[in-house]
Design a protein around this motif. Structure first.
Motif, short mmCIF file in Angstrom:
data_model
loop_
_atom_site.label_atom_id
_atom_site.label_comp_id
_atom_site.label_asym_id
_atom_site.label_seq_id
_atom_site.Cartn_x
_atom_site.Cartn_y
_atom_site.Cartn_z
N PHE A 102 0.74 -1.10 0.01
CA PHE A 102 -0.19 -0.06 0.07
C PHE A 102 0.92 1.14 -0.09
CE2 PHE A 102 -4.51 -1.23 0.90
CZ PHE A 102 -4.14 -2.61 0.81
N ALA A 107 -1.34 4.34 7.47
CA ALA A 107 -2.94 4.01 7.12
C ALA A 107 -3.19 2.48 7.22
CB ALA A 107 -3.34 4.63 6.15
N ALA A 108 -2.14 1.83 6.49
CA ALA A 108 -2.51 0.41 6.30
C ALA A 108 -2.07 -0.49 7.32
CB ALA A 108 -1.79 0.28 5.00
N ASN A 110 -3.04 -1.49 11.10
CA ASN A 110 -3.84 -1.37 12.18
C ASN A 110 -3.37 -0.94 13.30
OD1 ASN A 110 -6.03 -1.70 14.09
ND2 ASN A 110 -6.94 -3.26 12.80
N VAL A 112 -4.21 -0.56 16.40
CA VAL A 112 -4.45 -1.37 17.80
C VAL A 112 -3.88 -2.66 17.68
CG1 VAL A 112 -6.35 0.24 18.38
CG2 VAL A 112 -6.71 -2.03 17.22
N PHE A 113 -3.07 -2.90 16.78
CA PHE A 113 -2.31 -4.36 16.82
C PHE A 113 -0.82 -3.93 16.61
CE2 PHE A 113 -6.71 -5.58 16.07
CZ PHE A 113 -6.89 -6.79 16.55
N HIS A 159 2.72 3.20 15.51
CA HIS A 159 3.21 4.33 15.85
C HIS A 159 4.22 4.39 16.32
CE1 HIS A 159 1.05 3.37 19.79
NE2 HIS A 159 1.89 3.94 20.09
N ASP B 235 -7.81 1.95 5.49
CA ASP B 235 -6.83 1.12 4.58
C ASP B 235 -6.28 -0.05 5.29
OD1 ASP B 235 -6.49 2.65 2.24
OD2 ASP B 235 -4.48 2.85 2.49
N TYR B 236 -6.33 -0.26 6.73
CA TYR B 236 -5.90 -1.32 7.22
C TYR B 236 -6.91 -2.41 7.31
CZ TYR B 236 -8.14 1.03 11.14
OH TYR B 236 -8.99 1.84 12.21
N ILE B 237 -8.22 -2.27 6.83
CA ILE B 237 -9.19 -3.01 6.55
C ILE B 237 -9.08 -3.64 5.29
CG2 ILE B 237 -11.51 -3.46 6.68
CD1 ILE B 237 -10.63 -3.38 9.40
N ARG B 238 -8.90 -2.71 4.22
CA ARG B 238 -8.71 -3.20 2.71
C ARG B 238 -7.29 -4.10 2.77
NH1 ARG B 238 -7.42 1.22 -1.25
NH2 ARG B 238 -8.01 -0.42 -2.80
N LEU B 239 -6.33 -3.57 3.77
CA LEU B 239 -5.34 -4.41 3.65
C LEU B 239 -5.46 -6.08 3.98
CD1 LEU B 239 -1.77 -4.01 4.64
CD2 LEU B 239 -2.92 -5.45 6.37
N LEU B 249 -13.05 -12.80 9.99
CA LEU B 249 -12.04 -12.46 10.64
C LEU B 249 -11.70 -10.80 10.53
CD1 LEU B 249 -9.22 -13.86 11.86
CD2 LEU B 249 -8.18 -13.58 9.65
N ARG B 253 -12.10 -9.95 14.31
CA ARG B 253 -10.89 -9.73 15.06
C ARG B 253 -10.29 -8.38 14.86
NH1 ARG B 253 -6.83 -10.84 18.43
NH2 ARG B 253 -5.08 -10.94 17.60
N TYR B 254 -10.42 -7.83 13.89
CA TYR B 254 -9.93 -6.34 13.66
C TYR B 254 -10.69 -5.41 13.76
CZ TYR B 254 -5.98 -9.36 11.91
OH TYR B 254 -4.79 -10.15 12.06
N ARG B 257 -12.37 -4.50 17.35
CA ARG B 257 -11.59 -3.90 18.09
C ARG B 257 -11.43 -2.47 18.02
NH1 ARG B 257 -6.37 -6.48 20.47
NH2 ARG B 257 -5.36 -4.61 21.73
N ASN B 258 -11.29 -1.85 16.55
CA ASN B 258 -11.07 -0.75 16.30
C ASN B 258 -12.40 0.05 16.58
OD1 ASN B 258 -9.30 -1.99 13.95
ND2 ASN B 258 -8.17 -0.15 14.65
N LEU B 331 -6.80 -0.81 24.61
CA LEU B 331 -7.47 -1.32 23.41
C LEU B 331 -6.39 -0.45 22.36
CD1 LEU B 331 -11.14 -1.42 23.58
CD2 LEU B 331 -9.78 -3.07 22.97
N ASP B 332 -6.20 0.60 22.62
CA ASP B 332 -5.48 1.60 21.54
C ASP B 332 -4.29 2.20 22.10
OD1 ASP B 332 -4.84 3.16 19.76
OD2 ASP B 332 -6.42 4.02 19.07
N PRO B 333 -3.14 1.75 21.84
CA PRO B 333 -2.01 2.01 22.58
C PRO B 333 -1.71 3.55 22.36
CG PRO B 333 -1.41 0.27 20.90
CD PRO B 333 -3.02 0.47 20.97
N ARG B 334 -2.33 3.99 21.38
CA ARG B 334 -1.90 5.54 20.83
C ARG B 334 -2.53 6.56 21.85
NH1 ARG B 334 -4.56 5.92 15.18
NH2 ARG B 334 -5.98 4.51 16.74
N LEU B 337 -0.35 8.37 24.62
CA LEU B 337 0.49 9.33 24.19
C LEU B 337 -0.31 10.64 24.41
CD1 LEU B 337 2.06 7.59 21.40
CD2 LEU B 337 2.97 8.00 23.38
#
Lengths: 336, 338
Positions: A102, A107-108, A110, A112-113, A159, B235-239, B249, B253-254, B257-258, B331-334, B337
């Motif tokens: 990509f 953006a590609a 995820n 949170v993983f 990140h 994009d991370y879902i398209r990926l 899945l 799974r993905y 969670r988001n 859930l979201d490590p960002r 910050l």
């Protein structure tokens, strides 16, 4: 370079794609044909909106929107039409036989993983590895894409990594399934210039080591010149010229290719202004009757407006134009 | 992670301190004489004066506040003017009934709301999605008391399969008495192996819990649906699709969670809100809980009880907010910050 007698790995035939909009359909792709041979790197170039990325997504059967619809055509991978494959067949092919890099790795991936999660999943899903084997293999691949301290990186979140590292992770995922075709959608555009260079070198090394065929989408002519064996130039949703990379750069045959190459800034030629292509990009809400480039072409004739030129072969080159340029053509000066 | 948690807790304490001050001042400026209330309608002026001294109401306001805070630090929330019982004791008696009801209601809401939202997003614009929309919008719009009465009509009067009101059948309560425990009937009867009591409690919980769950369930379903649809565009879902991950899945799974992080806030805040607003449900189902206690306290200007309930609910709000913040960071490590 591709040997003409070999069968193509990927064949795109008469591919038409429309977007339904409140103002009527937008004819985004109207692609006559494009072949990609095993082991070759095909650069797909063109300006924004020419349909490069759309072609790439369609190859993988990933339409960008619910409004997009393929109205006709075939995308043959190994002789099998991907547009008519079942979801289960596609799931089997994607990530294993064809994979994708990509444009923007931030953006590609995820957020949170940990970045290792999808990589390990690909290895288990497409290579049938058990968790411990997958982990071992993941470390090997990360090493291959030159990521330092792979074991620690696997547990990191996107990140926490640099842009270059994220794109290396992306590349690792793309090669993990051992694909025969790699679709790279502007893989260096979102990166810093110095990182771009590293990523290009890495892709080059990996391509040579694995012999993977690559469909490389970019608007960066410099990148194409270094990586590609052949180049396909897209305009208005169709391929207008295909040529070995050296020949395209030295003697483009389609007027659009010529003007596109002239628009590349060069350090050596100190020009006051960069030449721009006159006119505007075509309005895709109207289905083009003649040549899509005709309204902007300096060499336009009545025939160009009424009849659509198709991609015709001349040696290793193909051009879709009624008035292709020849070497030493006097009209070349008129274009410049 | 620890620094983040401690920062959230410190901030919570500041909020609570500010809240006690505001509640205290409001309780003191309302035109009602707590000393007169304390003594009842037939008290003489001297008796009221004595009560004023006894209750500390003759002292300056800041002394009263400091005293109140000192008492609270020892866990003493004052004495109810209406019941003449320590507020803490009253709350301890009422609270388990309400918490049990709200917890069961929220569990129901989450169990229904999340799958409904996920399925609606997964099968967008399908009959499933339309059905989900009708169900969730209806459950959000129905007035609580009306839904409660309709449920009573249907399940008690017409079908006769569920009890009308109360926490437990009064005959069961006499024939299979529950030993004192946590006050949560479900838990106590389960621990003591008192099955008739357990069944009766569960049956009595059904209607009020469903009534209470209707609003949050609809809300959660809508929230989950819209955040799922947003996440599907990423994009991370398209990926995931580009790499041949199956649609289920990708969803469970993905994408879920988001999508869960924003919904989590809503779930926790509705939980806290439900604790403070169960009055209508408790009234219709004759549930001996905190909502009823608070309403009685308000109508009799029982300010120590009002303050006790307010501070308790506020503390719960703050605690839940901290928990949500921590859960989101997990859930979201960002999140840590920012």
């Amino acid at each position: 370079m591709a040997e003409p007698q070999r069968l193509p790995l990927l064949e795109i035939r008469n591919l038409s794609l429309e977007f339904a909009t409140p103002l009527g359909p937008v004819y985004a792709l109207n692609l006559g044909g494009l072949d990609l041979y095993p082991g070759e790197v095909l650069g797909l170039v063109g300006e924004s909106g020419s349909g490069k990325s759309l072609t790439a997504s369609t190859v993988l059967g990933l339409l960008p929107s619910r409004r997009a619809r393929v109205t006709s055509g075939q995308v043959l991978f190994d002789g099998r039409d991907l547009l008519r494959a079942t979801p289960a067949e596609l799931q089997h092919i994607r990530g294993r036989d064809i994979s994708m890099i990509f444009q923007d790795p931030m953006a590609a991936l995820n957020p949170v993983f940990p970045v290792g999660e999808p990589l390990l999943r690909i290895l288990r899903l497409h290579r049938g590895l058990r968790p411990a084997e997958a982990r071992h293999e993941a470390l090997r691949i990360l090493d291959e894409v030159q990521i330092p301290d792979p074991a620690a990186i696997l547990r990191r979140y996107p990140h926490e990594l640099s842009g270059g590292q994220r794109q290396r992770i992306m590349i690792a995922m793309a090669i993990a399934g051992g694909p025969r075709l790699l679709v790279a959608d502007e893989p260096t555009t979102a990166l810093d210039v110095t990182v771009q260079e590293q990523v290009i070198r890495l892709l080059q090394a990996l391509q040579r080591a694995h012999g993977t065929a690559v469909l490389f989408i970019t608007h960066n002519m410099g990148v194409v010149a270094r990586l590609a064996d052949r180049v396909a130039v897209m305009y208005g949703g169709d391929v207008v010229e295909v040529a070995p990379v050296a020949e395209l750069f030295s003697a483009p045959r389609h007027p659009y290719s010529r003007l596109l190459l002239d628009a590349i800034p060069r350090v050596s030629a100190r020009r006051e202004r960069l030449p721009a292509i006159g006119g505007e990009v075509p309005d895709l809400r109207r289905r083009p009757v003649g040549c899509a480039f005709a309204p902007r072409c300096p060499l336009v004739t009545a025939r160009c407006l009424s009849e659509r030129p198709s991609l015709s072969a001349a040696g290793a080159r193909q051009v879709a134009c009624f008035h292709p340029l020849a070497a030493g053509d006097s009209r070349t000066e008129a274009l410049a | 992670m620890w620094a983040y948690t401690l920062r959230r807790i410190a901030l919570g304490i500041v909020v609570l301190l500010g809240l006690t001050l505001v509640t205290f001042l409001i309780a003191r400026v309302v035109p009602s004489d707590p000393a007169a209330r304390w003594m009842g309608p037939r008290a003489t002026a001297e008796q009221i004066g004595a009560a004023r001294v006894k209750l500390g109401l003759d002292k300056p306001l800041y002394v009263q506040y400091l005293r109140y805070m000192a008492d609270m630090a020892r866990g003493d929330l004052g004495t109810s003017i209406r019941t003449h019982q320590p507020v803490r004791k009253d709350l301890a008696a009422m609270l388990p009934a309400t918490v049990e009801l709200v917890v069961v209601g929220m569990v129901l809401a989450v169990l229904v709301g999340i799958p409904l939202g996920v399925l609606s997003a997964m099968f967008r614009d399908s009959p499933m999605d339309h059905l989900g929309r009708v169900v969730s919008v209806t459950s959000v719009s129905l007035p609580t008391f009306w839904l409660a009465m309709i449920l009573q009509l249907v399940f008690f009067k017409s079908l006769g399969i569920l009890p009308l009101a109360d926490r437990v059948d009064s005959i069961i309560k006499l024939t299979y008495p529950l030993r004192p425990g946590t006050g949560f009937y479900l838990l106590d009867s389960l621990l003591q192996g008192n099955w008739p009591f357990f069944h009766s409690t569960l049956a009595h919980l059904m209607l009020p819990a469903v009534t209470l769950a209707a609003y949050p369930a609809g809300l959660v379903a809508r929230m989950i649906r819209s955040s799922m649809l947003e996440v599907y565009q990423e994009d991370y879902i398209r990926l995931g699709r580009a790499f041949g991950f199956s649609e289920s899945l990708i969803t469970f799974r993905y994408a879920l969670r988001n999508a869960l992080a924003p919904a989590l806030t809503v779930i926790a805040l509705t939980f806290a809100y439900s604790l403070g607003s169960t009055f209508l449900v408790e009234a219709v189902f004759n549930w001996p809980g905190m909502g009823k206690y608070a309403a009685d306290a308000v109508t009799t200007a029982d300010y120590p009880a009002i303050m006790g309930v307010t501070i308790f609910i506020a503390a719960l709000y703050v605690a839940l907010n901290i928990l949500v913040d921590i859960a989101q960071a997990v859930l979201d490590p960002r999140v840590q910050l920012s």
